[in-house]
Motif scaffolding. Structure first.
Motif, short mmCIF file in Angstrom:
data_model
loop_
_atom_site.label_atom_id
_atom_site.label_comp_id
_atom_site.label_asym_id
_atom_site.label_seq_id
_atom_site.Cartn_x
_atom_site.Cartn_y
_atom_site.Cartn_z
N ALA A 317 0.83 -1.21 0.00
CA ALA A 317 0.00 0.00 0.00
C ALA A 317 0.86 1.26 0.00
CB ALA A 317 -0.93 -0.01 1.21
N ARG A 318 1.90 1.27 0.83
CA ARG A 318 2.79 2.44 0.88
C ARG A 318 3.50 2.66 -0.45
NH1 ARG A 318 3.52 0.86 6.38
NH2 ARG A 318 5.25 -0.53 5.82
N ALA A 319 3.92 1.56 -1.09
CA ALA A 319 4.61 1.67 -2.37
C ALA A 319 3.70 2.28 -3.43
CB ALA A 319 5.11 0.30 -2.82
N ALA A 320 2.39 2.08 -3.27
CA ALA A 320 1.42 2.64 -4.22
C ALA A 320 0.97 4.04 -3.82
CB ALA A 320 0.21 1.71 -4.32
N GLY A 321 1.53 4.56 -2.73
CA GLY A 321 1.18 5.91 -2.30
C GLY A 321 0.02 5.96 -1.34
N GLY A 322 -0.29 4.84 -0.67
CA GLY A 322 -1.43 4.81 0.24
C GLY A 322 -1.12 4.16 1.57
N HIS A 323 -2.14 3.61 2.20
CA HIS A 323 -1.99 2.94 3.49
C HIS A 323 -3.06 1.87 3.63
CE1 HIS A 323 -4.96 6.17 4.23
NE2 HIS A 323 -5.50 5.31 5.08
N ALA A 324 -2.87 0.99 4.61
CA ALA A 324 -3.79 -0.14 4.80
C ALA A 324 -4.30 -0.17 6.24
CB ALA A 324 -3.10 -1.45 4.46
N THR A 325 -5.59 -0.48 6.39
CA THR A 325 -6.24 -0.57 7.70
C THR A 325 -6.79 -1.99 7.89
OG1 THR A 325 -6.90 1.75 7.65
CG2 THR A 325 -8.11 0.31 9.15
N LEU A 326 -6.50 -2.57 9.04
CA LEU A 326 -7.11 -3.85 9.40
C LEU A 326 -8.52 -3.53 9.87
CD1 LEU A 326 -7.05 -6.87 9.93
CD2 LEU A 326 -5.83 -6.44 12.06
N PHE A 327 -9.47 -3.63 8.95
CA PHE A 327 -10.81 -3.09 9.19
C PHE A 327 -11.66 -3.99 10.08
CE2 PHE A 327 -15.09 -1.65 7.90
CZ PHE A 327 -14.91 -0.28 8.00
N ARG A 328 -11.70 -5.27 9.76
CA ARG A 328 -12.44 -6.24 10.57
C ARG A 328 -11.58 -7.47 10.81
NH1 ARG A 328 -18.28 -5.93 10.92
NH2 ARG A 328 -19.17 -4.42 9.46
N LEU A 329 -11.58 -7.96 12.03
CA LEU A 329 -10.86 -9.18 12.35
C LEU A 329 -11.63 -10.39 11.84
CD1 LEU A 329 -9.71 -8.35 15.97
CD2 LEU A 329 -8.26 -8.56 13.96
N PRO A 330 -10.95 -11.51 11.63
CA PRO A 330 -11.66 -12.71 11.17
C PRO A 330 -12.61 -13.23 12.23
CG PRO A 330 -9.38 -13.21 11.74
CD PRO A 330 -9.51 -11.72 11.76
N GLY A 331 -13.43 -14.19 11.85
CA GLY A 331 -14.42 -14.74 12.77
C GLY A 331 -13.83 -15.28 14.05
N SER A 332 -12.57 -15.76 13.97
CA SER A 332 -11.92 -16.28 15.16
C SER A 332 -11.59 -15.19 16.16
CB SER A 332 -10.62 -17.01 14.76
OG SER A 332 -9.73 -16.09 14.15
N GLY A 333 -11.53 -13.92 15.67
CA GLY A 333 -11.22 -12.80 16.55
C GLY A 333 -9.75 -12.67 16.87
N MET A 334 -8.90 -13.50 16.23
CA MET A 334 -7.46 -13.47 16.53
C MET A 334 -6.85 -12.17 16.03
SD MET A 334 -6.34 -17.38 15.67
CE MET A 334 -4.64 -17.00 16.10
N HIS A 335 -6.20 -11.45 16.93
CA HIS A 335 -5.62 -10.16 16.59
C HIS A 335 -4.17 -10.30 16.17
CE1 HIS A 335 -4.45 -5.99 16.76
NE2 HIS A 335 -5.63 -5.61 17.15
N GLU A 336 -3.46 -11.24 16.77
CA GLU A 336 -2.05 -11.50 16.49
C GLU A 336 -1.18 -10.26 16.72
OE1 GLU A 336 -1.35 -13.49 12.80
OE2 GLU A 336 -3.18 -14.67 12.92
N GLY A 337 -1.63 -9.34 17.55
CA GLY A 337 -0.83 -8.17 17.90
C GLY A 337 -0.64 -7.18 16.78
#
Length: 374
Positions: A317-337
């Motif tokens: 995303a940064r290489a394309a001039g933007g950014h990325a957001t972890l919008f929704r976690l998976p059904g398991s709810g695992m955040h992984e920090g």
């Protein structure tokens, strides 16, 4: 003293008490966006009792609304006068729930399919009344919406996720519903869709919204036109494509707005929903997994990928001039920090933290919701 005056007084007293003993508060309206941002912390501060439309002047295209007002209630009142919130804020209503509130709409700062053509939430915020972390009631608005530091405070609230204070009331600019609308469908690949959108963006066409995704292995681009009858009809004739039934298309665009389309179903797997914001002219991105869903004429791209791919997704995303957001976690709810939001530049983060200290010196509002630590 009416119920709303009493609700506001109780809110102010609750904030002053929390500030005195540094008790964190979790500000919540409908609770439909609890998934967005870092996990909510603190004692619940329910804003729903502070509800109702304070004033509405259709001829002036301005409405003033209390924060706890259901968004659906405001949109219904506007529709009766042939007006709307052009940026199409998501309601995220499901299972018969009422959906989000006006305060949550501003605090989250999320916009729907038309955002690339009409602007974002903050572009329509004219003023706001805020309770800061000292329990002071502050009003911002009018033709000059700046505090002594030069910040456009009422608009800074958009996307702040409640970290600057409790929004009590907002004044919003509204617009008339366009007289004509049409949705066209084009069978094409992702690369062709991006090329067409960039080409059309340089023409005087009444573009309002777009969406591309794959279904059963075939790609389709949907283009919504809005504006004067003559302009919409001329654009349809010029662009071609398959014209869709307006009623059916309207329901599909609303489903897109609220992420109720089948594409958004994450199931119980390990894939999270990522929002990648890039320039509209960015090419196809090499992110592993299924093809994305693309909105905002190429500017907003949704991907499904595990949280563990955060570093790679954000690098792309940064290489394309933007950014990325972890919008929704998976059904398991695992955040992984993994942080939900991409890292801010040092100057922007300093400014953000300075604003938070100024408005909420005791750090009681939605602690950690926007930044990992206060």
């Amino acid at each position: 003293m009416d119920n709303n005056d009493n609700a506001l007084r109780q809110t102010v007293e609750r904030i002053r008490t929390a500030a005195a003993d540094a008790t964190p508060l979790c500000i919540r309206g409908g609770g439909t966006k609890d998934f967005y941002g870092e996990a909510p912390q603190g004692e619940l501060l329910d804003m729903r009792p502070l509800a109702g439309i304070t004033s509405y002047e259709p001829s002036e295209l301005v409405v003033t609304v209390r924060a706890g007002t259901p968004l659906a209630e405001l949109e219904s009142a506007l529709a009766e006068k042939g007006q709307c919130l052009p940026f199409e804020p998501p309601c995220f209503a499901s299972g018969g729930t009422v959906g989000g509130t006006v305060g949550g709409m501003v605090a989250a700062g999320l916009s729907g399919p038309a955002r690339a053509s009409v602007g974002s939430v903050r572009d329509y915020v004219l003023g706001a009344t805020l309770v800061n972390g000292r329990g002071e009631l502050l009003s911002f608005g009018g033709q000059v919406m700046k505090n002594v530091a030069g910040y456009d405070v009422s608009r800074v609230l958009a996307g702040s996720l409640g970290t600057l204070g409790v929004i009590a009331e907002v004044s919003l600019k509204v617009l008339p519903v366009p007289p004509a609308e049409a949705t066209l469908e084009f069978a094409c690949s992702q690369a062709d869709a991006l090329r067409l959108l960039n080409e059309w963006g340089g023409r005087p066409l009444p573009l309002n919204a777009s969406c591309w995704f794959e279904y059963a292995g075939a790609g389709a681009l949907y283009l919504r036109l809005r504006g004067a009858v003559a302009a919409v009809e001329a654009a349809c004739e010029h662009l071609g494509g398959e014209r869709k039934d307006n009623a059916r298309a309207a329901a599909d665009w609303q489903s897109l707005r609220d992420q109720q389309l089948p594409w958004f179903g994450t199931g119980e797997g390990s894939d999270a929903l990522w929002r990648v914001s890039v320039p509209q002219t960015a090419p196809v991105l090499s992110i592993d997994g299924a093809a994305p869903l693309i909105e905002w004429h190429g500017g907003q791209r949704w991907y499904k990928a595990p949280p563990s791919q955060a570093a790679r997704i954000r690098e792309i995303a940064r290489a394309a001039g933007g950014h990325a957001t972890l919008f929704r976690l998976p059904g398991s709810g695992m955040h992984e920090g993994v942080p939900r939001f991409d890292a801010l530049s040092a100057p922007v983060e300093r400014t953000q933290r300075a604003l938070m200290r100024e408005f909420d010196p005791h750090g009681i509002f939605n602690r950690g919701r926007l930044l990992n630590a206060n």
